[in-house]
Design a protein around this motif. Structure first.
Motif, PDB file in Angstrom:
ATOM      1  N   PHE A  71       0.969   8.940   6.154  1.00 27.90           N
ATOM      2  CA  PHE A  71       0.756   7.499   6.043  1.00 27.90           C
ATOM      3  C   PHE A  71       0.699   6.850   7.426  1.00 27.90           C
ATOM      4  O   PHE A  71      -0.190   6.039   7.709  1.00 27.90           O
ATOM      5  N   GLY A 121       2.726   6.247  -7.134  1.00 28.35           N
ATOM      6  CA  GLY A 121       1.704   6.802  -8.024  1.00 28.35           C
ATOM      7  C   GLY A 121       1.737   8.317  -8.024  1.00 28.35           C
ATOM      8  O   GLY A 121       1.741   8.965  -9.084  1.00 28.35           O
ATOM      9  N   ILE A 122       1.807   8.894  -6.843  1.00 28.73           N
ATOM     10  CA  ILE A 122       1.898  10.353  -6.725  1.00 28.73           C
ATOM     11  C   ILE A 122       3.237  10.830  -7.281  1.00 28.73           C
ATOM     12  O   ILE A 122       3.310  11.845  -7.985  1.00 28.73           O
ATOM     13  N   SER A 126       2.652   1.672  -3.472  1.00 28.82           N
ATOM     14  CA  SER A 126       1.692   2.008  -4.532  1.00 28.82           C
ATOM     15  C   SER A 126       1.256   3.462  -4.446  1.00 28.82           C
ATOM     16  O   SER A 126       1.250   4.180  -5.456  1.00 28.82           O
ATOM     17  N   LEU A 127       0.890   3.913  -3.260  1.00 30.43           N
ATOM     18  CA  LEU A 127       0.473   5.300  -3.089  1.00 30.43           C
ATOM     19  C   LEU A 127       1.625   6.264  -3.333  1.00 30.43           C
ATOM     20  O   LEU A 127       1.480   7.254  -4.062  1.00 30.43           O
ATOM     21  N   TYR A 128       2.759   5.980  -2.715  1.00 25.43           N
ATOM     22  CA  TYR A 128       3.906   6.878  -2.824  1.00 25.43           C
ATOM     23  C   TYR A 128       4.341   7.032  -4.276  1.00 25.43           C
ATOM     24  O   TYR A 128       4.530   8.135  -4.767  1.00 25.43           O
ATOM     25  N   PHE A 170       4.584  12.624   3.335  1.00 22.04           N
ATOM     26  CA  PHE A 170       3.889  11.385   2.992  1.00 22.04           C
ATOM     27  C   PHE A 170       4.007  10.365   4.121  1.00 22.04           C
ATOM     28  O   PHE A 170       3.016   9.751   4.515  1.00 22.04           O
ATOM     29  N   VAL A 177       0.844  -1.203   0.000  1.00 20.62           N
ATOM     30  CA  VAL A 177       0.000   0.000   0.000  1.00 20.62           C
ATOM     31  C   VAL A 177       0.876   1.250   0.000  1.00 20.62           C
ATOM     32  O   VAL A 177       0.641   2.192  -0.763  1.00 20.62           O
ATOM     33  N   TYR A 178       1.908   1.250   0.834  1.00 14.55           N
ATOM     34  CA  TYR A 178       2.825   2.389   0.933  1.00 14.55           C
ATOM     35  C   TYR A 178       3.462   2.687  -0.426  1.00 14.55           C
ATOM     36  O   TYR A 178       3.412   3.810  -0.922  1.00 14.55           O
TER      37      TYR A 178
END
Length: 145
Positions: free
Chosen positions: A128, A16-17, A12-14, A124, A9-10
């Motif tokens: 997070f 993507g942004i 993917s989010l990090y 982030f 999750v970490y």
């Protein structure tokens, strides 16, 4: 959330942004255009994901052996600087090659991204951890090496 689920999750989010921000930043700093910059940003993201896995695994192993628990501002700053410093060593040669510039020019361009990403990484990680809670290495008791 802990373990591999937390890391997926970490990352993917990090990333993507980060891809969106890096594509725009590289396009603004060069004549490469958004498409070419996007390809470099995706390549940088792949490198960053691998480095992220390695660096965070090492950081959490070190962190789990510390007597002081939690993530202070000082520890978060050390984490952000360590991660970004290692990433510079991988990305500058790639940017020089991909943009057809010298290593010095790539370093200067990368410094603009580094300033952004130092702040981004710090914020982030803080957000997070607020949303998903601290990892066991920072919240629990000291773990054996």
């Amino acid at each position: 959330m802990q373990g591999i689920q937390r890391r997926i999750v970490y990352i993917s989010l990090y990333e993507g942004i980060a891809i969106v921000a890096a594509s725009a930043g590289l396009a603004l700093m060069t004549d490469a255009g958004l498409g070419h910059s996007g390809v470099l940003a995706v390549a940088a993201s792949v490198i960053a994901v691998i480095w992220n896995l390695v660096f965070n695994w090492l950081f959490e192993r070190w962190e789990s052996r510390q007597t002081v628990r939690g993530r202070s501002v000082r520890r978060r700053i050390a984490h952000a600087i360590g991660f970004e410093g290692g990433l510079i060593a991988f990305l500058v040669p790639m940017f020089a090659w991909g943009l057809g510039v010298s290593l010095w020019q790539a370093l200067v361009m990368d410094l603009g991204l580094v300033v952004f990403f130092l702040v981004y990484t710090f914020v982030f990680n803080w957000v997070f951890d607020r949303v998903f809670g601290l990892p066991a290495s920072a919240a629990g008791e000291a773990q054996p090496a």
